[in-house]
Motif scaffolding. Structure first.
Motif, PDB file in Angstrom:
ATOM      1  N   UNK A 249       0.800  -1.219   0.000  1.00  0.00           N
ATOM      2  CA  UNK A 249       0.000   0.000   0.000  1.00  0.00           C
ATOM      3  C   UNK A 249       0.832   1.268   0.000  1.00  0.00           C
ATOM      4  N   UNK A 250       2.003   1.258  -0.663  1.00  0.00           N
ATOM      5  CA  UNK A 250       2.891   2.420  -0.638  1.00  0.00           C
ATOM      6  C   UNK A 250       3.273   2.841  -2.058  1.00  0.00           C
ATOM      7  N   UNK A 251       3.741   4.096  -2.174  1.00  0.00           N
ATOM      8  CA  UNK A 251       4.341   4.572  -3.419  1.00  0.00           C
ATOM      9  C   UNK A 251       5.487   5.520  -3.073  1.00  0.00           C
ATOM     10  N   UNK A 252       6.359   5.729  -4.066  1.00  0.00           N
ATOM     11  CA  UNK A 252       7.521   6.597  -3.872  1.00  0.00           C
ATOM     12  C   UNK A 252       7.655   7.533  -5.059  1.00  0.00           C
ATOM     13  N   UNK A 253       7.946   8.788  -4.782  1.00  0.00           N
ATOM     14  CA  UNK A 253       8.132   9.773  -5.840  1.00  0.00           C
ATOM     15  C   UNK A 253       9.566   9.741  -6.357  1.00  0.00           C
ATOM     16  N   UNK A 254       9.700  10.121  -7.630  1.00  0.00           N
ATOM     17  CA  UNK A 254      11.029  10.164  -8.233  1.00  0.00           C
ATOM     18  C   UNK A 254      11.795  11.425  -7.910  1.00  0.00           C
ATOM     19  N   UNK A 255      11.139  12.401  -7.280  1.00  0.00           N
ATOM     20  CA  UNK A 255      11.801  13.646  -6.888  1.00  0.00           C
ATOM     21  C   UNK A 255      10.979  14.298  -5.785  1.00  0.00           C
TER      22      UNK A 255
END
Length: 523
Positions: A249-255
């Motif tokens: 249930x997670x996400x990560x930004x590229x910046x």
């Protein structure tokens, strides 16, 4: 006839090495009482058990499907109390047991019959006891209290990674079910721009935005052959993108983001994605670590969940952020109120859900001969008719100031992200011709799509644009026979009911001492 009481497993307050769920003697304890001496048969469960003749008063019960003009989720229940005679002091040793929160079961049957033939008329919990030199009084609680526990029991520890940083230590992990728009995720690692929308597997993330500006999806860790989002090494070309790990249930930004991060999410997929009201309620109550676990299917009236799914299969959504602490009952209320629904625990079949519908022919027929002389039949209008219904759809779980959104965001999108929800309306001004004080009602529903909200607005208008009567009447020889929400037909020689008219049972009030039941019928 007699009323039976079984009190399973009261616990001792004193600390015992074997653990808390034991009696003073170190063994699990069950207590059995009745209003007159009774011993179960060898084939019964429990076998050859003496029910001590100490119950003083018959049990009374009251329940109501909804309090105002229409359902808002849970029913109201008055479970009352039962008294056990203890004038001789023989039960004084029981006062030290841990009664509060323990299960209470009440049964009714004939003295000459085996216990296996008795009907269960109440199952709930003990709210506590009081005692005098003559009586022990057990206060009863309906099983609705099981759902008074928090939805979010998993907390961040602050150890880093999926456990978040110290800034979130002790905060609840977010919960997301169905399809939710513009949710504010928990920032579990601000240095690496990692965010969480749910504390276990989700179906997917439909969109991620930075101050309202859409970011580009760059894949899930499973497809990218990454161990997790923390293993990603974003490069300058990854600015304005994000990756997901739907298993966590997670996400990560590229910046680094320029402002507030929000997401559109397809939520919980633990055991498969669920998106209807009935399925989300079922998922929540059967998978949360409840005290007094509701097992699926044994603890549910499964037929009622199936029927509600057949009647209302629209996609809905619910989100609870790390800053919120709603109870499970509050969440179930919100979900069911959005579709004109209700929930309660039946006497025997567990948690039941339903939706208020126009009464249809069927069920048992109540005729004049069954009506008690002690209560005059009365009729009243429950709620003024409606001239309009406005039903919410695509509610936002984070509403943003349009001036805070990125310049690149289109004006129509700025309006969307700054409006709590959209409304689908149905109206009939002709209702005002007869009913000058007709209502205009807004329903805070959770529909994902406009068409479903429009259908619900039309349904509610058809249901509530005409006056709905409530009849109150008493019945003899009828205790423990009716549930709120039951369908029945009332046939009387008054009020134009001589041919019979269908109703829904709005409330039940039972007096076992007089063997009478007071009913309120909606229709």
């Amino acid at each position: 006839m007699q009323t039976m009481l079984a009190l399973p497993q009261p616990i001792a307050y004193a600390p015992i090495a074997a653990g808390p769920e034991v009696s003073v003697s170190g063994a699990l304890t069950a207590l059995y009482f009745s209003d007159s001496s009774y011993t179960s048969a060898a084939a019964d469960d429990p076998p050859i058990e003496l029910f001590r003749p100490r119950l003083k008063e018959p049990y009374d019960f009251a329940a109501r499907l909804f309090e105002q003009g229409e359902p808002a989720g849970r029913s109201s229940v008055s479970a009352g109390a039962i008294s056990i005679v203890n004038a001789d002091g023989a039960l004084d040793e029981l006062l030290g047991l841990g009664w509060a929160g323990r299960t209470i079961e009440l049964y009714r049957g004939r003295r000459s019959a085996p216990f296996s033939s008795f009907n269960e008329v109440f199952r709930g919990t003990c709210d506590g006891i009081t005692w005098t030199t003559r009586l022990i009084t057990i206060r009863l609680r309906d099983r609705q209290d099981i759902l008074a526990q928090p939805l979010q029991t998993a907390l961040y520890g602050g150890a880093g990674g999926l456990d978040a940083g110290e800034d979130l230590a002790g905060k609840a992990k977010p919960q997301c079910y169905g399809q939710c728009f513009n949710v504010p995720p928990a920032a579990i690692d601000t240095a690496r721009q990692v965010y969480q929308v749910h504390d276990r597997e989700i179906e997917g993330i439909l969109a991620v935005r930075d101050n309202g500006a859409a970011l580009a999806p760059a894949g899930d860790v499973a497809a990218l052959a990454l161990a997790d989002v923390f293993a990603w090494d974003p490069q300058p070309g990854d600015a304005g993108t994000y990756i997901t790990d739907v298993s966590q249930g997670v996400f990560r930004l590229g910046s680094a983001p320029a402002g507030r991060v929000t997401a559109d999410v397809l939520g919980d997929a633990f055991g498969g994605f669920v998106s209807t009201t009935a399925d989300i309620v079922r998922r929540i109550v059967s998978t949360q670590p409840l005290v007094g676990q509701i097992n699926d299917p044994a603890g549910l009236d499964v037929a009622s969940f199936d029927a509600l799914n057949a009647a209302q299969s629209a996609v809905v959504g619910f989100f609870a952020s790390a800053e919120q602490q709603p109870s499970i009952a509050e969440v179930v209320d919100r979900l069911l109120a959005g579709i004109g629904g209700y929930w309660f625990f039946t006497r025997r079949d567990g948690l039941r859900v339903g939706r208020l519908e126009a009464p249809v022919a069927g069920g048992r027929v109540i005729e004049q001969g069954r009506i008690a002389d002690t209560t005059p039949i009365s009729r009243r209008l429950l709620q003024r008719p409606s001239r309009a219904r406005r039903v919410a759809w695509a509610p936002l779980w984070a509403v943003q100031d349009p001036d805070s959104l990125a310049d690149a965001v289109a004006e129509e999108d700025k309006e969307f992200y700054s409006t709590p929800a959209r409304l689908a309306a149905a109206s009939d001004d002709g209702v005002l011709t007869k009913h000058r004080l007709a209502l205009d009602v807004e329903v805070p529903a959770l529909f994902a799509f406009q068409s479903d909200a429009e259908n619900e607005a039309e349904r509610l208008l058809a249901l509530h644009s005409q006056p709905r009567d409530v009849y109150t009447l008493g019945l003899v020889d009828s205790v423990f026979q009716f549930e709120i929400g039951d369908a029945l037909t009332l046939a009387l020689g008054r009020f134009g009911l001589d041919q019979g008219r269908p109703f829904v049972v709005l409330s039940v009030e039972e007096n076992a001492a007089r063997n009478e039941t007071l009913l309120e019928l909606w229709g």
